[in-house]
Design an enzyme around this catalytic site. Structure first.
Site, PDB file in Angstrom:
ATOM      1  N   ASN A 151       0.708  -1.211   0.164  1.00 55.22           N
ATOM      2  CA  ASN A 151      -0.017  -0.081   0.052  1.00 55.22           C
ATOM      3  C   ASN A 151       0.887   1.185   0.066  1.00 55.22           C
ATOM      4  O   ASN A 151       0.264   2.402  -0.610  1.00 55.22           O
ATOM      5  CB  ASN A 151      -0.880  -0.002   1.187  1.00 55.22           C
ATOM      6  CG  ASN A 151      -2.408  -0.292   0.980  1.00 55.22           C
ATOM      7  OD1 ASN A 151      -2.765  -0.662  -0.332  1.00 55.22           O
ATOM      8  ND2 ASN A 151      -3.170  -0.290   1.814  1.00 55.22           N
ATOM      9  N   THR A 152       2.131   1.206   0.562  1.00 55.25           N
ATOM     10  CA  THR A 152       2.942   2.404   0.574  1.00 55.25           C
ATOM     11  C   THR A 152       3.110   2.985  -0.890  1.00 55.25           C
ATOM     12  O   THR A 152       3.262   4.407  -1.002  1.00 55.25           O
ATOM     13  CB  THR A 152       4.124   2.209   1.352  1.00 55.25           C
ATOM     14  OG1 THR A 152       3.908   1.205   2.444  1.00 55.25           O
ATOM     15  CG2 THR A 152       5.170   3.246   1.432  1.00 55.25           C
ATOM     16  N   GLY A 157       1.964  10.373   0.074  1.00 58.58           N
ATOM     17  CA  GLY A 157       3.398  11.018  -0.087  1.00 58.58           C
ATOM     18  C   GLY A 157       3.791  11.723   1.352  1.00 58.58           C
ATOM     19  O   GLY A 157       4.775  11.326   2.063  1.00 58.58           O
ATOM     20  N   ASP A 387      -3.757 -11.115   5.607  1.00 56.60           N
ATOM     21  CA  ASP A 387      -2.919 -12.357   5.820  1.00 56.60           C
ATOM     22  C   ASP A 387      -2.061 -12.362   7.110  1.00 56.60           C
ATOM     23  O   ASP A 387      -2.091 -13.133   7.787  1.00 56.60           O
ATOM     24  CB  ASP A 387      -1.840 -12.667   4.593  1.00 56.60           C
ATOM     25  CG  ASP A 387      -2.796 -12.494   3.390  1.00 56.60           C
ATOM     26  OD1 ASP A 387      -3.915 -12.587   3.413  1.00 56.60           O
ATOM     27  OD2 ASP A 387      -1.914 -12.780   2.349  1.00 56.60           O
ATOM     28  N   ARG A 446     -11.307  12.425   8.378  1.00 54.57           N
ATOM     29  CA  ARG A 446     -11.865  11.658   7.400  1.00 54.57           C
ATOM     30  C   ARG A 446     -13.194  11.052   7.611  1.00 54.57           C
ATOM     31  O   ARG A 446     -13.952  10.867   6.866  1.00 54.57           O
ATOM     32  CB  ARG A 446     -10.509  10.505   7.016  1.00 54.57           C
ATOM     33  CG  ARG A 446      -9.451  10.985   6.263  1.00 54.57           C
ATOM     34  CD  ARG A 446      -8.373  10.120   6.292  1.00 54.57           C
ATOM     35  NE  ARG A 446      -7.413  10.771   5.480  1.00 54.57           N
ATOM     36  CZ  ARG A 446      -6.116  10.209   5.015  1.00 54.57           C
ATOM     37  NH1 ARG A 446      -5.972   8.870   5.590  1.00 54.57           N
ATOM     38  NH2 ARG A 446      -5.252  10.699   4.602  1.00 54.57           N
TER      39      ARG A 446
END
Length: 617
Positions: A151-152, A157, A387, A446
């Protein structure tokens, strides 16, 4: 088909449209060239290495997408299909041809003995691997997808870290002092006991800053701490309260700047001319890399671990932990070709992310949102399916905060992507519903923004003018123009014309923007209390970016302590097992602040590696 070379454009990841040249004979695909310079770096690199060759060799468009890069894979296939159609061929027939044959081999077995095994090669995993290598440890990295990044790579950024000496070089914006005053006036009884002493110290800092008459941007570790704590303090649908564990929040804010400096020493270049703020961050403390998005971190760390001797096994899924006498001693995994991989290690790191790309798992654990649709989009890599959480449970790990799911309010309504359209700093957000009316303080957290959007039916628009457009992240004018042409971004010379294109009443939108502009001039928003508005919306052309909430971050995960140890249900350390990033829980609690995820993964990945190196020799 008519032989020749055909130039087409295919949809890539984010806002990019990839130019392609497809060379055809009268009955074959001879060559596929993709200009991926505008594509999101690090997400689809393997697509451009593998897919064109597979299509040409197999003479078929019936090819599997490359794991983790579905959109770009479909874009390449779609571009070739368009070229075939332009040449007078039948693209559907090419899509229905047999898939390329896959060479089979007898089952293989690989075994490794190492100091450290890292499960998941996103930012947290690469941070742990890098720091372990700096401690002269042998490292094996397991990544189930074809390339590093997780995901990074998709992150915006900016990385949060209070850096007052640097931030003093930036002027305070209109309304920021009012934000500080409101925070300082929070009744002490609303602050949980473990945070009260720090909150009172912050009050004194704010009081001194306001009294001084200073006009620079204020920040401190204490402000970052209290905003992270209050920003994550939530109740679920049953009224159960959650807030970040004090030791985790304290560790984050006190070590985030060291993480920025550590990354800079490794080669990440930060833009020192701009302090930024992602959506839902609450404050301007974001350290933004010069290179776009999270790839700025991934390629530096990925190159570093490669150059310093890590064993990297991609397309290798960890399936079970090895346990001996209550201690984790490694991992059993399988490669996509069936090879069984056994890694025995002194230290095992679970850094495989959360479960934001696993909608059934989100629905199973969700206790915060009234409803999660089956077809809800996600901003996540398809790799992020929980996972590492399941692996931790094998060792008896406690789970914490699993019911709290963060929705990204400003996602693409079709794909869930973050950086289509015009994605600007939230100070420049003007969020309007389908009637053309503002409905929320755009500077809010958010979950507040997402809930407000859902109450409006989900779909809404970000309105921008030419000046606001210049502040948009990770885009180009070419990409903007291509999206306008494709009908996924709307542009007009007047607000009235823009309203017509998206089905709003022109007078309503004009009135909304006129009011907003007056609030910017006044430095006060009496409707929604937006405290820091950077720019007015008045310079043509005008833009409307459609947005809709999508699954973004799962706050819950394995319970850890401040050292990165994974804890069992009795809060005891599970020997040999460590975790960091979204694989772990307890830090962000009910809601994560924008920009805190990068601070989290690099800080706790780094510190957990320090812990393991000290404990395990």
């Amino acid at each position: 088909m008519k032989a020749g070379t055909y130039k087409v454009k295919a949809k890539g990841h984010g806002s990019s449209f990839m130019p392609m040249e497809v060379t055809l004979s009268d009955d074959a695909i001879q060559r596929i060239q993709v200009d991926a310079s505008g594509e999101t770096s690090g997400i689809a690199d393997e697509v451009f290495k593998r897919l064109p060759a597979k299509i040409v060799k197999g003479q078929t468009l019936n090819v599997d997408t490359v794991a983790g890069a579905t959109i770009s894979s479909r874009g390449v296939v779609g571009g070739v299909a368009e070229a075939i159609t332009l040449a007078g061929g039948d693209a559907d027939e090419w899509k229905q041809r047999a898939k390329p044959e896959i060479a089979t081999q007898a089952a293989q077995v690989e075994e490794y003995q190492t100091d450290v095994v890292v499960v998941g090669a996103g930012g947290a995993g690469l941070a742990a691997a890098t720091r372990s290598l700096q401690h002269d440890k042998q490292v094996v990295i397991l990544e189930k997808f074809p390339q590093l990044g997780g995901n990074t790579t998709r992150a915006g950024g900016p990385m949060n870290a209070a850096d007052p000496d640097w931030q003093r070089d930036f002027a305070a914006l209109t309304g920021e002092k009012e934000t500080l005053k409101r925070l300082a006036n929070t009744p002490l009884e609303q602050i949980d006991p473990e945070y009260r002493a720090d909150f009172e110290r912050l009050r004194e800092q704010i009081k001194e800053y306001i009294a001084s008459g200073a006009q620079y941007l204020f920040d401190s570790n204490l402000l970052h701490e209290i905003q992270t704590y209050l920003g994550g303090k939530r109740e679920d649908l049953a009224g159960h309260e959650i807030h970040g564990r004090y030791q985790l929040v304290k560790t984050l804010v006190d070590n985030a700047l060291d993480s920025v400096k550590w990354l800079a020493d490794l080669g990440v270049k930060f833009d020192q001319t701009d302090v930024t703020m992602p959506v839902g961050a609450l404050w301007r403390r974001g350290h933004k890399p010069v290179e776009p998005m999270g790839y700025a971190f991934i390629h530096v760390l990925g190159d570093w671990v490669t150059e310093h001797g890590a064993t990297i096994l991609t397309e290798t899924r960890a399936e079970h932990l090895l346990m001996e006498n209550g201690r984790v001693v490694g991992v059993v995994a399988h490669k996509t070709d069936g090879t069984k991989v056994t890694v025995r290690a002194k230290s095992t790191f679970l850094t495989a992310g959360g479960f934001g790309a696993n909608t059934p798992m989100v629905q199973k654990y969700n206790t915060y949102w009234e409803h999660i649709d089956d077809d809800i989009a996600t901003t996540n890599s398809p790799a992020i399916t929980g996972d590492g959480i399941s692996l931790g449970q094998e060792a008896g790990a406690e789970l914490t905060g699993m019911g709290f799911i963060q929705l990204m309010p400003v996602s693409d309504p079709v794909t869930g992507e973050l950086f289509t359209g015009l994605q600007t700093p939230p100070g420049n957000f003007i969020m309007v519903n389908q009637e053309g009316k503002r409905f929320v303080n755009e500077f809010a957290e958010r979950d507040t923004l997402a809930a407000a959007a859902i109450a409006q039916g989900g779909l809404f628009y970000l309105i921008a003018d030419d000046k606001i457009k210049e502040t948009a992240y990770n885009t180009t004018q070419e990409s903007i123009d291509a999206q306008v042409e494709a009908g996924t971004l709307f542009k007009a010379d007047t607000l009235a014309e823009l309203a017509g294109k998206v089905g709003m009443d022109p007078a309503t939108l004009e009135d909304t923007i006129n009011k907003y502009n007056s609030y910017v001039d006044a430095g006060h928003d009496p409707e929604f209390g937006k405290s820091a508005s950077h720019l007015k919306c008045e310079v043509a052309p005008f833009y409307a970016t459609p947005r809709k909430p999508a699954i973004h971050h799962t706050m819950g995960g394995l319970a850890i302590d401040k050292h990165g140890h994974v804890l069992d249900k009795a809060e005891r350390v599970i020997a040999g097992l460590y975790s960091a990033g979204e694989n772990a829980g307890g830090l962000h609690a009910g809601n994560r602040l924008g920009g805190n995820s990068l601070a989290d993964i690099f800080t706790f990945g780094r510190l957990a590696a320090d812990t393991a190196a000290q404990e395990n020799g």
